[in-house]
Motif scaffolding. Structure first.
Motif, PDB file in Angstrom:
ATOM      1  N   THR A  57       0.746  -1.137  -0.033  1.00 50.28           N
ATOM      2  CA  THR A  57       0.219   0.106  -0.090  1.00 50.28           C
ATOM      3  C   THR A  57       0.831   1.187  -0.042  1.00 50.28           C
ATOM      4  O   THR A  57       0.855   2.236  -0.592  1.00 50.28           O
ATOM      5  N   HIS A  58       1.835   1.366   0.968  1.00 47.80           N
ATOM      6  CA  HIS A  58       2.428   2.627   1.131  1.00 47.80           C
ATOM      7  C   HIS A  58       3.985   2.541   0.557  1.00 47.80           C
ATOM      8  O   HIS A  58       4.642   3.681   0.212  1.00 47.80           O
ATOM      9  N   HIS A 191     -13.768  -5.619  -1.356  1.00 49.07           N
ATOM     10  CA  HIS A 191     -14.586  -4.362  -1.487  1.00 49.07           C
ATOM     11  C   HIS A 191     -15.959  -4.743  -1.788  1.00 49.07           C
ATOM     12  O   HIS A 191     -16.712  -3.928  -2.343  1.00 49.07           O
ATOM     13  N   THR A 231      -8.249  -4.606   4.929  1.00 49.70           N
ATOM     14  CA  THR A 231      -9.041  -3.758   5.452  1.00 49.70           C
ATOM     15  C   THR A 231     -10.531  -3.908   5.491  1.00 49.70           C
ATOM     16  O   THR A 231     -11.365  -3.529   6.513  1.00 49.70           O
ATOM     17  N   SER A 250      -4.631  -0.914   3.359  1.00 54.34           N
ATOM     18  CA  SER A 250      -5.067   0.479   3.132  1.00 54.34           C
ATOM     19  C   SER A 250      -5.689   1.299   4.152  1.00 54.34           C
ATOM     20  O   SER A 250      -5.803   2.492   4.095  1.00 54.34           O
ATOM     21  N   TYR A 251      -5.985   0.676   5.479  1.00 53.21           N
ATOM     22  CA  TYR A 251      -6.492   1.252   6.731  1.00 53.21           C
ATOM     23  C   TYR A 251      -5.568   2.513   7.068  1.00 53.21           C
ATOM     24  O   TYR A 251      -6.368   3.616   7.621  1.00 53.21           O
ATOM     25  N   ASP A 255      -8.780   5.155   0.902  1.00 48.51           N
ATOM     26  CA  ASP A 255      -9.185   5.650  -0.406  1.00 48.51           C
ATOM     27  C   ASP A 255     -10.684   5.439  -0.705  1.00 48.51           C
ATOM     28  O   ASP A 255     -11.514   5.187   0.251  1.00 48.51           O
ATOM     29  N   TYR A 258     -12.672   1.865  -0.335  1.00 47.81           N
ATOM     30  CA  TYR A 258     -12.891   1.629   1.186  1.00 47.81           C
ATOM     31  C   TYR A 258     -14.035   2.403   1.880  1.00 47.81           C
ATOM     32  O   TYR A 258     -14.858   1.973   2.797  1.00 47.81           O
ATOM     33  N   THR A 273      -9.458   9.295   6.543  1.00 44.26           N
ATOM     34  CA  THR A 273      -8.771   9.812   5.387  1.00 44.26           C
ATOM     35  C   THR A 273      -7.512  10.344   5.419  1.00 44.26           C
ATOM     36  O   THR A 273      -7.595  11.860   5.565  1.00 44.26           O
ATOM     37  N   HIS A 349      -7.999   4.655  -5.506  1.00 40.83           N
ATOM     38  CA  HIS A 349      -7.286   3.621  -5.292  1.00 40.83           C
ATOM     39  C   HIS A 349      -5.840   3.810  -4.509  1.00 40.83           C
ATOM     40  O   HIS A 349      -4.990   4.210  -5.674  1.00 40.83           O
ATOM     41  N   CYS A 350      -5.555   3.731  -3.325  1.00 41.30           N
ATOM     42  CA  CYS A 350      -4.373   4.308  -2.953  1.00 41.30           C
ATOM     43  C   CYS A 350      -3.132   3.514  -3.834  1.00 41.30           C
ATOM     44  O   CYS A 350      -2.174   4.265  -3.769  1.00 41.30           O
ATOM     45  N   ASP A 351      -3.194   2.234  -3.561  1.00 38.78           N
ATOM     46  CA  ASP A 351      -1.702   1.585  -3.959  1.00 38.78           C
ATOM     47  C   ASP A 351      -1.223   2.011  -5.070  1.00 38.78           C
ATOM     48  O   ASP A 351      -0.163   2.472  -5.207  1.00 38.78           O
TER      49      ASP A 351
END
Length: 381
Positions: A57-58, A191, A231, A250-251, A255, A258, A273, A349-351
């Motif tokens: 994710t990060h 999701h 998440t 993603s927690y 994004d 989620y 967020t 979508h964060c990733d």
């Protein structure tokens, strides 16, 4: 110096400096990040379950170290390249969650195992386990391995409990490998927006997981580690009590995908967020539309549309307008906003969005407080 540091390093610590960032820019709210990390760490601790959050994710050494400091057992990486980047930054307790199968990649895995503290990797095929063992022998290294179990999407993992037992038997014959447990990640269920529907799907899949655990235990290979979750299902998985550790990722950011899900069954949002993209209006020549400077190169498009968080009406409709631009569409928005006005977007979508940037611009309130590299950006091999 990198472009981000050249442009923005002088803004660190200056009150209100977020307003002077060149856009588009990936912005991380440090206070919300810390609260999210603490919230899941506390929740898993109350359930007596470990937390090994997913760093895909990060992709960040700095964030991984924040998670470890809050009590995480380690972190997960999707690819060996991510793991190498985080090990280079001093991160320990890494689990590589995708099979490493190519010969050159296996050689890298063996070399990494020799220098990385607490490294683990998944396997899902006896022949690959044998190749890894041979590479480890050549390096004089050893590796703990987790059997990946297919949750039903036919992407990776052994296809049956019987195959899991066969693989465990193979691992037991290989002197450089130690069997530690199983991985079971229900990615397609994460999701499902309705909580009851998602819970029913996970209950059914967890019963299958339990059958694999029972088969392994019956053959003398009781898993010490049962790792997975995400998440979207963390509350359900904690309630069912089968996992010994969770891999939620993603927690920390939250994004749109989620935020569209009822994560608790009570329609509350348990995490804040923390991640966004700051953009600016670059054209406002139509009453019902303005153009901003963040397009497909700045926001992942696989998760739908971004949403306005700040700087424009929340009801404004977002639409990609190509590589460099997007539109915000709302009645009279072209009269409300002018070229140069800032807008903050919640990412779809964060990733994959993170993977578009070299750095996080870490803010507290409206002040830039740090610039952190996306350490494993592009390390997909």
């Amino acid at each position: 110096m990198s472009d981000d540091l050249t442009l923005h390093a002088h803004l660190i610590g200056r009150q209100g400096s977020r307003a002077d960032l060149n856009t588009p820019v990936l912005v991380l709210d440090r206070d919300a990040l810390d609260r999210n990390i603490a919230a899941l760490a506390a929740l898993t601790a109350r359930h007596g379950v470990g937390l090994r959050p997913h760093a895909k994710t990060h992709k960040s050494v700095d964030i991984a170290k924040c998670q470890l400091a809050a009590g995480a057992l380690g972190v997960c990486c999707a690819k060996i390249g991510e793991a190498e980047a985080l090990v280079e930054g001093g991160v320990t307790g890494i689990l590589i969650t995708s099979p490493v199968a190519a010969l050159r990649a296996i050689e890298r895995l063996a070399a990494l195992a020799k220098r990385a503290g607490g490294l683990m990797a998944v396997v899902d095929h006896p022949a690959v386990a044998e190749r890894i063992d041979a590479a480890l022998d050549a390096e004089g290294a050893a590796l703990d391995v987790i059997i990946d179990i297919d949750p039903g999407i036919a992407r990776t993992g052994v296809a049956s409990p019987e195959a899991a037992v066969d693989l465990a038997r193979t691992i037991a014959t290989l002197p450089r490998l130690t069997f530690r447990g199983v991985q079971f990640y229900c990615g397609s269920q994460q999701h499902i927006e309705d909580f009851a529907e998602r819970r029913a799907a996970i209950v059914e899949r967890t019963a299958y997981l339990q059958s694999a655990i029972d088969a392994l235990a019956g053959a003398g290979f009781r898993p010490e580690i049962v790792t997975g979750s995400g998440t979207g299902t963390h509350r359900i998985d904690l309630d069912l009590g089968v996992f010994t550790e969770l891999q939620a990722g993603s927690y920390i950011f939250m994004d749109k995908q989620y935020l569209d899900c009822d994560l608790t069954g009570e329609r509350d949002v348990p995490f804040e967020t923390a991640l966004g993209v700051d953009a600016r209006v670059v054209s406002a020549n139509h009453s019902g539309l303005v153009t901003i400077d963040a397009g497909i190169k700045s926001l992942s498009s696989d998760g739908g549309a971004a949403v306005v968080r700040r700087g424009a009406p929340e009801s404004a409709f977002f639409a990609f307008m190509g590589d460099e631009h997007s539109a915000l569409i709302a009645p009279d928005i072209g009269k409300q906003l002018a070229p140069g006005d800032p807008v903050t977007l919640t990412v779809p979508h964060c990733d994959p969005t993170v993977n578009l940037y070299d750095h996080y611009h870490v803010v507290s309130g409206d002040t830039l407080v740090a610039i952190w590299p996306v350490s494993a950006r592009g390390r997909a091999r």
